[in-house]
Design a protein around this motif. Structure first.
Motif, PDB file in Angstrom:
ATOM      1  N   LEU A 113       0.865  -1.253   0.136  1.00  0.00           N
ATOM      2  CA  LEU A 113       0.124   0.029  -0.046  1.00  0.00           C
ATOM      3  C   LEU A 113       0.763   1.389  -0.026  1.00  0.00           C
ATOM      4  O   LEU A 113       0.609   2.366  -0.798  1.00  0.00           O
ATOM      5  CB  LEU A 113      -0.939  -0.056   1.088  1.00  0.00           C
ATOM      6  N   GLU A 114       1.888   1.182   0.841  1.00  0.00           N
ATOM      7  CA  GLU A 114       2.878   2.342   0.864  1.00  0.00           C
ATOM      8  C   GLU A 114       3.560   2.467  -0.457  1.00  0.00           C
ATOM      9  O   GLU A 114       3.813   3.788  -1.042  1.00  0.00           O
ATOM     10  CB  GLU A 114       3.830   2.395   2.121  1.00  0.00           C
ATOM     11  N   ALA A 115       3.869   1.469  -1.107  1.00  0.00           N
ATOM     12  CA  ALA A 115       4.641   1.698  -2.336  1.00  0.00           C
ATOM     13  C   ALA A 115       3.686   2.209  -3.322  1.00  0.00           C
ATOM     14  O   ALA A 115       3.678   3.201  -4.539  1.00  0.00           O
ATOM     15  CB  ALA A 115       5.042   0.104  -3.250  1.00  0.00           C
ATOM     16  N   VAL A 120       1.137   7.160  -6.223  1.00  0.00           N
ATOM     17  CA  VAL A 120       0.049   8.145  -6.725  1.00  0.00           C
ATOM     18  C   VAL A 120       0.415   9.438  -6.207  1.00  0.00           C
ATOM     19  O   VAL A 120       0.065  10.408  -6.837  1.00  0.00           O
ATOM     20  CB  VAL A 120      -1.098   7.709  -5.978  1.00  0.00           C
ATOM     21  N   SER A 121       1.302   9.714  -5.153  1.00  0.00           N
ATOM     22  CA  SER A 121       1.821  10.809  -4.582  1.00  0.00           C
ATOM     23  C   SER A 121       2.640  11.658  -5.561  1.00  0.00           C
ATOM     24  O   SER A 121       2.461  12.976  -5.780  1.00  0.00           O
ATOM     25  CB  SER A 121       2.565  10.666  -3.341  1.00  0.00           C
ATOM     26  N   LEU A 122       3.628  10.767  -6.382  1.00  0.00           N
ATOM     27  CA  LEU A 122       4.151  11.340  -7.391  1.00  0.00           C
ATOM     28  C   LEU A 122       3.616  11.657  -8.467  1.00  0.00           C
ATOM     29  O   LEU A 122       3.847  12.754  -8.974  1.00  0.00           O
ATOM     30  CB  LEU A 122       5.151   9.991  -7.908  1.00  0.00           C
ATOM     31  N   ILE A 123       2.385  11.055  -8.881  1.00  0.00           N
ATOM     32  CA  ILE A 123       1.510  11.498  -9.844  1.00  0.00           C
ATOM     33  C   ILE A 123       0.962  12.759  -9.601  1.00  0.00           C
ATOM     34  O   ILE A 123       0.807  13.655 -10.142  1.00  0.00           O
ATOM     35  CB  ILE A 123       0.491  10.739 -10.410  1.00  0.00           C
ATOM     36  N   ALA A 124       0.487  12.915  -8.117  1.00  0.00           N
ATOM     37  CA  ALA A 124      -0.251  14.138  -7.752  1.00  0.00           C
ATOM     38  C   ALA A 124       0.801  15.312  -7.745  1.00  0.00           C
ATOM     39  O   ALA A 124       0.180  16.402  -8.153  1.00  0.00           O
ATOM     40  CB  ALA A 124      -0.693  13.664  -6.444  1.00  0.00           C
TER      41      ALA A 124
END
Length: 237
Positions: A113-115, A120-124
């Motif tokens: 989940l953290e990966a 997703v955070s990178l994309i955000a």
């Protein structure tokens, strides 16, 4: 509040069409049946379709985009899932994935989940830009909510232990998201203070008693000389 009408061969069919077109779940809408479908005499001939009226809140473009991104990632992984998204505040988007393969997506101690969260955070960050304060939180079947309650309990226990022994209590390595929960849970406790220490992925939270005096200083000196010699007080179960 937005309103739109849909029709179908049955109420279920009309609802299915509405949810698919609006990209929403049934929990996110209010449905009113405008007209029940009817058949001609003796059930012969064409039927009159069922008409429903759907009330829903407009979902921001960002929510729709991130739902699609997460859905595509899962599709490439061969995971069948339902993805929902909601804006919890002006700067936080919460995305939950509901699937029978939740164990696979969560991973050991939430590692998978953290990966996925990191991806997703990178994309955000690329989507919004680093200057805009906005967070996208990815969850799997409410795992984070359950984990958050566990972490708050661990934080309170650590604080009690630190105050009782007047020694620093070191928690297990955690992600930035989980460490933040510990810090926030204890920020109003006037008798303890918290500090993150170490290098990722072994960065962890230390909980100190403000009245610890010599014991805390001695711990800090020993820990600086041999960081890996201390056994964490708490571990995941």
């Amino acid at each position: 509040m937005l309103v739109k009408e849909f029709s179908g061969k049955s109420e279920k069919d009309a609802i299915s069409k509405a949810l698919e077109e609006l990209n929403l779940t049934e929990e996110q809408v209010r449905i009113e049946v405008v007209e029940k479908g009817k058949r001609n005499l003796f059930g012969i001939g064409e039927e009159t379709p069922t008409v429903i009226r759907v009330y829903y809140e407009e979902i921001s473009e960002n929510l729709g985009e991130f739902k699609s991104i997460v859905s595509d990632i899962l599709k490439y992984m061969g995971i069948t899932a339902e993805v929902t998204a909601k804006e919890e505040s002006g700067s936080r988007i919460y995305i939950n994935v509901s699937t029978e393969d939740s164990g696979v997506l969560i991973g050991k101690k939430g590692s998978t989940l953290e990966a996925l969260q990191f991806l997703v955070s990178l994309i955000a960050s690329k989507h919004f830009g680093e200057d805009e304060e906005r967070h996208v939180i990815l969850d799997i079947d409410g795992y984070r909510e359950r984990r958050e309650e566990t972490l708050k309990h661990i934080a309170r226990q650590a604080a009690q232990q630190a105050k009782k022994t007047r020694r620093a209590v070191v928690l297990e390595p955690m992600s930035p998201y989980e460490r933040r929960i510990i810090h926030l849970e204890l920020q109003n406790d006037k008798d303890v203070e918290t500090k993150s220490d170490g290098e990722p992925p072994y960065r962890r939270v230390k909980v100190f008693s403000k009245n610890g005096g010599y014991n805390n200083r001695r711990y800090n000196n020993n820990n600086n000389r041999n960081r890996n010699s201390y056994k964490p007080y708490y571990r995941n179960k």
